[in-house]
Scaffold this motif. Structure first.
Motif, mmCIF file in Angstrom:
data_model
loop_
_atom_site.group_PDB
_atom_site.id
_atom_site.type_symbol
_atom_site.label_atom_id
_atom_site.label_comp_id
_atom_site.label_asym_id
_atom_site.label_seq_id
_atom_site.Cartn_x
_atom_site.Cartn_y
_atom_site.Cartn_z
ATOM 1 N N TYR A 197 0.823 -1.210 0.000
ATOM 2 C CA TYR A 197 0.000 0.000 0.000
ATOM 3 C C TYR A 197 0.861 1.266 0.000
ATOM 4 N N CYS A 200 -4.316 0.303 -13.215
ATOM 5 C CA CYS A 200 -3.782 0.012 -11.884
ATOM 6 C C CYS A 200 -4.585 0.621 -10.732
ATOM 7 N N SER A 211 -8.679 -0.759 -8.517
ATOM 8 C CA SER A 211 -8.366 -1.250 -7.173
ATOM 9 C C SER A 211 -8.936 -0.343 -6.090
ATOM 10 N N ASN A 212 -8.848 0.964 -6.270
ATOM 11 C CA ASN A 212 -9.339 1.870 -5.233
ATOM 12 C C ASN A 212 -10.859 1.957 -5.216
ATOM 13 N N LEU A 258 -11.873 -1.177 -3.610
ATOM 14 C CA LEU A 258 -11.533 -1.083 -2.187
ATOM 15 C C LEU A 258 -12.630 -0.353 -1.424
ATOM 16 N N TYR A 313 -12.201 -8.087 -6.588
ATOM 17 C CA TYR A 313 -11.505 -7.147 -5.699
ATOM 18 C C TYR A 313 -10.032 -7.516 -5.563
ATOM 19 N N THR A 320 -8.319 -9.355 -7.527
ATOM 20 C CA THR A 320 -7.683 -9.276 -8.843
ATOM 21 C C THR A 320 -7.247 -7.846 -9.147
ATOM 22 N N THR A 321 -8.094 -6.881 -8.822
ATOM 23 C CA THR A 321 -7.735 -5.477 -9.061
ATOM 24 C C THR A 321 -6.571 -5.048 -8.172
ATOM 25 N N LEU A 322 -6.506 -5.587 -6.956
ATOM 26 C CA LEU A 322 -5.367 -5.271 -6.092
ATOM 27 C C LEU A 322 -4.072 -5.810 -6.697
ATOM 28 N N CYS A 323 -4.165 -6.988 -7.294
ATOM 29 C CA CYS A 323 -2.988 -7.556 -7.956
ATOM 30 C C CYS A 323 -2.580 -6.700 -9.148
ATOM 31 N N ALA A 377 -2.985 -3.647 -9.532
ATOM 32 C CA ALA A 377 -2.427 -2.368 -9.073
ATOM 33 C C ALA A 377 -0.909 -2.419 -9.015
#
Length: 375
Positions: free
Chosen positions: A134, A276, A280-281, A284, A303, A305-308, A310
């Motif tokens: 983060y 990215c 993800s945000n 989130l 969720y 997957t989007t963090l990955c 990022a």
């Protein structure tokens, strides 16, 4: 009834009780026990699916393979090859350093997912990995914002670009580092490592204890709002103002060149935000809003997957350096051609002398022709 049927029945009873109490872990019904957390069948399916055990580690392998050499080279160029520092180069050097500090921890993430989401490296390393993840995301967003504002200022107010701007850039960079690392402190205050008893694995940041839900939700909702939405608005305002300023002087070749560079920067940053940071945000914020409301969240797979995805910013950032900084492009080319700094300076001096010599010869020839004509 067999013992296996009894255990399955007990698991369903516990999950129903958890659902009635609205104790949700990452959007899934769960119950917390002394031994750990029992998650739902849907959660078990996601945590043991190819999405988390194959797709995510493959993405992280790409991030590590491309991001480590690219950002290590960028840090080296900005620190040791770029002699004349500019505000933009200072921001880009810090951005490359933030990416490098994250990428060096990625192998732990790869091993974790390939090991069926079973974390074996201890609570301390889990918290460090999450904090660096983060910190990299929000450092990247803030430094890209600084670069965008600096480019706007250089285009709209070019006469104010003095040497003292480096002091402002250094001060802002230090502020970003201090603020981002300070706001990652809450990530160390609650358990990131959680024992999932009905999967017999220890997860790292993939499951939150129900007793820590409010703390995690409050933290990430604040970060998603202040760390993403506010800088995004600043970037948009900077780019709109930059394009308006350049539109008024398109007849000037220098302005046209600046406009092309500005458009390339905007496109590169836009791709980075679309791929990215934005998914993800947004996920989130949506995820933790659902978590607080007690609603069932069936988007957990999307969720994570989007963090990955990022983390792909560590691979895209070097394109920002390449397209913005002409010095960076030259030093990269010279590095791959194995030219030392001394050789580059010698070639530059020789080229300048040759250019001046040609001008001098042209002037002498023109003068002689004029005199001959007069005679």
């Amino acid at each position: 009834v067999s013992c296996g049927d009894c255990s399955i029945l007990l698991e369903h009873v516990l999950l129903c009780a958890a659902h009635m109490l609205h104790q949700q872990t990452k959007g899934f019904p769960a119950i917390e026990t002394q031994d750990g957390v029992i998650v739902s069948l849907q959660a078990k399916k996601v945590l043991s699916s190819p999405l988390t055990t194959v797709f995510l580690p493959v993405i992280y392998i790409i991030v590590f393979t491309l991001g480590l050499p690219a950002n290590a080279l960028a840090v080296w160029v900005f620190l040791f090859r770029v002699k004349k520092k500019h505000p933009s180069s200072i921001y880009m050097a810090n951005l490359a350093l933030a990416d490098l500090l994250f990428v060096i921890w990625v192998p732990l993430k790869i091993a974790y997912h390939f090991n069926n989401n079973d974390w074996i490296y201890g609570e301390g390393l889990c918290k460090v990995l999450v904090a660096f993840f983060y910190a990299n995301m929000y450092c990247s967003i803030l430094f890209i914002t600084c670069i965008s504002v600096q480019r706007y200022w250089a285009v709209v107010h070019p006469l104010t670009q003095l040497e003292r701007d480096n002091c402002v850039a250094i001060a802002l960079s230090i502020t970003v580092w201090v603020v981002v690392w300070a706001i990652t402190v809450p990530l160390y205050l609650y358990d990131q490592e959680v024992q999932v008893t009905n999967l017999n694995v220890i997860t790292c940041h993939d499951v939150t204890r129900p007793s820590h839900t409010k703390m995690a939700a409050g933290y990430f909702l604040t970060m998603g709002t202040l760390g993403f939405l506010v800088p995004s608005c600043v970037c948009i305002v900077s780019y709109v103002g930059m394009l308006k300023a350049l539109q008024n002087n398109m007849s000037d070749p220098t302005i046209a060149k600046k406009r092309r560079k500005a458009i390339v920067l905007i496109i590169t940053v836009l791709v980075m935000f679309i791929v990215c940071f934005t998914p993800s945000n947004i996920m989130l914020i949506v995820h933790y809003c659902l978590l607080l409301s007690g609603a069932t969240n069936s988007l957990y797979g999307f969720y994570i997957t989007t963090l990955c995805l990022a983390s792909l910013n560590s691979c895209i950032d070097p394109f920002v350096y390449y397209f913005i900084s002409e010095d960076f492009r030259d030093h990269i080319k010279n590095t791959f051609l194995c030219r030392s700094q001394r050789t580059v300076e010698r070639m530059r001096v020789s080229f300048t002398a040759l250019k001046n010599s040609k001008k001098s010869n042209t002037y002498t020839s023109d003068t002689a022709n004029t005199q001959s004509t007069e005679c």
